[in-house]
Write a protein that holds these residues in place. Structure first.
Motif, PDB file in Angstrom:
ATOM      1  N   THR A 190      35.516  48.739  30.413  1.00  0.00           N
ATOM      2  CA  THR A 190      35.101  49.072  31.776  1.00  0.00           C
ATOM      3  C   THR A 190      36.235  49.815  32.488  1.00  0.00           C
ATOM      4  O   THR A 190      37.356  49.892  31.993  1.00  0.00           O
ATOM      5  CB  THR A 190      34.825  47.777  32.567  1.00  0.00           C
ATOM      6  N   ARG A 191      35.921  50.300  33.683  1.00  0.00           N
ATOM      7  CA  ARG A 191      36.946  50.955  34.500  1.00  0.00           C
ATOM      8  C   ARG A 191      38.107  49.979  34.798  1.00  0.00           C
ATOM      9  O   ARG A 191      39.273  50.363  34.785  1.00  0.00           O
ATOM     10  CB  ARG A 191      36.298  51.411  35.801  1.00  0.00           C
ATOM     11  N   GLU A 192      37.735  48.693  35.026  1.00  0.00           N
ATOM     12  CA  GLU A 192      38.762  47.670  35.303  1.00  0.00           C
ATOM     13  C   GLU A 192      39.741  47.558  34.129  1.00  0.00           C
ATOM     14  O   GLU A 192      40.956  47.492  34.314  1.00  0.00           O
ATOM     15  CB  GLU A 192      38.065  46.320  35.534  1.00  0.00           C
ATOM     16  N   GLU A 194      40.333  49.896  31.870  1.00  0.00           N
ATOM     17  CA  GLU A 194      41.127  51.134  31.788  1.00  0.00           C
ATOM     18  C   GLU A 194      42.244  51.129  32.820  1.00  0.00           C
ATOM     19  O   GLU A 194      43.369  51.528  32.542  1.00  0.00           O
ATOM     20  CB  GLU A 194      40.231  52.346  32.019  1.00  0.00           C
ATOM     21  N   GLU A 195      41.910  50.678  34.038  1.00  0.00           N
ATOM     22  CA  GLU A 195      42.936  50.679  35.081  1.00  0.00           C
ATOM     23  C   GLU A 195      44.039  49.687  34.780  1.00  0.00           C
ATOM     24  O   GLU A 195      45.211  49.955  35.008  1.00  0.00           O
ATOM     25  CB  GLU A 195      42.308  50.405  36.451  1.00  0.00           C
ATOM     26  N   LYS A 217      38.385  52.649  22.048  1.00  0.00           N
ATOM     27  CA  LYS A 217      37.191  53.489  22.223  1.00  0.00           C
ATOM     28  C   LYS A 217      36.809  54.160  20.910  1.00  0.00           C
ATOM     29  O   LYS A 217      35.629  54.218  20.554  1.00  0.00           O
ATOM     30  CB  LYS A 217      37.462  54.566  23.269  1.00  0.00           C
ATOM     31  N   LYS A 317      32.873  64.289  35.174  1.00  0.00           N
ATOM     32  CA  LYS A 317      32.822  63.179  34.214  1.00  0.00           C
ATOM     33  C   LYS A 317      32.389  63.729  32.854  1.00  0.00           C
ATOM     34  O   LYS A 317      31.403  64.469  32.748  1.00  0.00           O
ATOM     35  CB  LYS A 317      31.822  62.131  34.707  1.00  0.00           C
TER      36      LYS A 317
END
Ligand code: GLU
Length: 352
Positions: A190-192, A194-195, A217, A317
């Motif tokens: 998720t973005r979380e 990745e961050e 990934k 994107k």
């Protein structure tokens, strides 16, 4: 239990506090790998440490310039291999050195060749030991870090599991109080996630957590599980292979990409970008169609026909990657037209 495992050891795991090659840890990991082999697991090893090892010999400290790094890698790679060869030989296991570069992976024929060679070595009960060919790799064309290299190797041979052995216990997230906790299992990047991967962390290796997430990934698309475990703790590899929950395990997508599409998605670096409109996006993603010039809004980069390009939506994107039928010049001349064939044929397109 998994049948083919790719194991990646980072520079920080192979270096002692004085910056010298940590042969003790190397031997310990080798002994654990040998146990896996004895249980009929095929093992491919991806090792870092050439640059560190060469810099130590040359007294270079941390090499900064590209020629210094390449010289250090040339000296260090053979020293590193000698240690592995000695350590595996104690158990009667033969090893092979495989030095890869981005172009060996980007060229489909050479990529298939790499796969055949690795499979042949495994069939002969040899442990392939892979590193990037740092001495000859041109900086701009490098894979650049061994997390990505290991994931590409795992995808290439269709391994069951990639184990990244590093100097932390796994992947951490922060809870609401801001306290870090180890995440045992990640089903989706998720973005979380990745961050939280933040910025490169270790002093010696190239990647830190960002490159491990990139590797996850690649593995996810290839149906390969990825585990991050601590290289300094005893028997973790053995326990992991025995089915225990150790470190962080990334679960791959249920429907993996077929081999050629994996190579398209991750083996090549995009040479340009096509931004497409919502109509083309729906055609590509919902209807499984080819990309036509009519749906292309802008083109970035200079590329030849046959190059790999990224396909993005209007916000930038990335939606897909594919091999273009036309050069950037030619494509610019036909943007918006319906009657000129495909910009990217479906067979050469992979949705990300
Ligand atoms: N190939 C480099 C080396 O052996 C290491 C790259 C990395 O740390 O990921 O020194």
């Amino acid at each position: 239990m998994a049948k083919t495992i790719v194991i990646k050891i980072g520079s920080s795991s192979l270096t002692d506090p004085q910056g010298k090659l940590d042969t003790k840890n190397l031997k310990r990991v080798v002994a654990e790998i040998v146990k896996l082999i004895a249980q009929k697991t095929q093992v491919v090893l991806v090792t870092s440490g050439a640059i560190v090892c060469g810099a130590e010999k040359l007294g270079l400290g941390k090499p900064k310039t590209i020629p210094e790094k390449q010289a250090a890698a040339a000296v260090g790679q053979s020293r590193l291999m000698r240690q592995y060869e000695k350590a595996f030989e104690e158990f009667g296991v033969t090893v092979a050195q495989v030095l890869l570069t981005r172009d060996a992976i980007a060229d489909r024929e050479r990529y298939l060749n790499v796969r055949n060679t690795l499979n042949t070595l495994l069939a002969e009960n040899v442990v392939p030991i892979i590193n990037e060919n740092d001495t000859v790799a041109i900086e701009e064309l490098k894979i650049g870090d061994n997390d990505n290299l290991a994931a590409l190797a795992a995808s290439c041979i269709g391994a069951d599991l990639l184990v990244i052995m590093t100097d932390v216990d796994g992947f951490y997230l922060k809870n609401e109080e801001g306290i870090s906790y180890l995440v045992p299992e990640i089903k989706e990047i998720t973005r979380e996630v990745e961050e939280a991967a933040g910025h490169p962390s270790t002093q010696l290796g190239t990647g830190g957590m960002i490159t491990k997430i990139q590797a996850a990934k690649i593995c996810s698309d290839a149906g390969v599980h990825l585990a991050i475990i601590n290289s300094r703790k005893l028997d973790l590899l053995t326990k992991l292979a025995g089915g225990e929950k150790i470190g962080t395990l990334f679960i791959p997508k249920v429907s993996k990409l077929e081999s050629r599409k994996r190579w398209l998605a991750h083996g090549l670096k995009p040479e340009g970008t096509l931004m497409i409109d919502p109509g083309a996006e729906a055609a590509l993603i919902k209807n499984g169609k080819s990309l036509l010039p009519v749906g292309v809004k802008t083109i970035k980069g200079n590329f030849q026909a046959g190059a790999l390009v990224a396909v993005t939506d209007e916000t930038g994107k990335e939606l897909a990657r594919g091999l273009v039928n036309l050069s950037s010049q030619e494509l610019k001349g036909v943007i918006g037209r319906k009657d000129v064939g495909e910009a990217i044929h479906r067979d050469n397109l992979v949705i990300l």
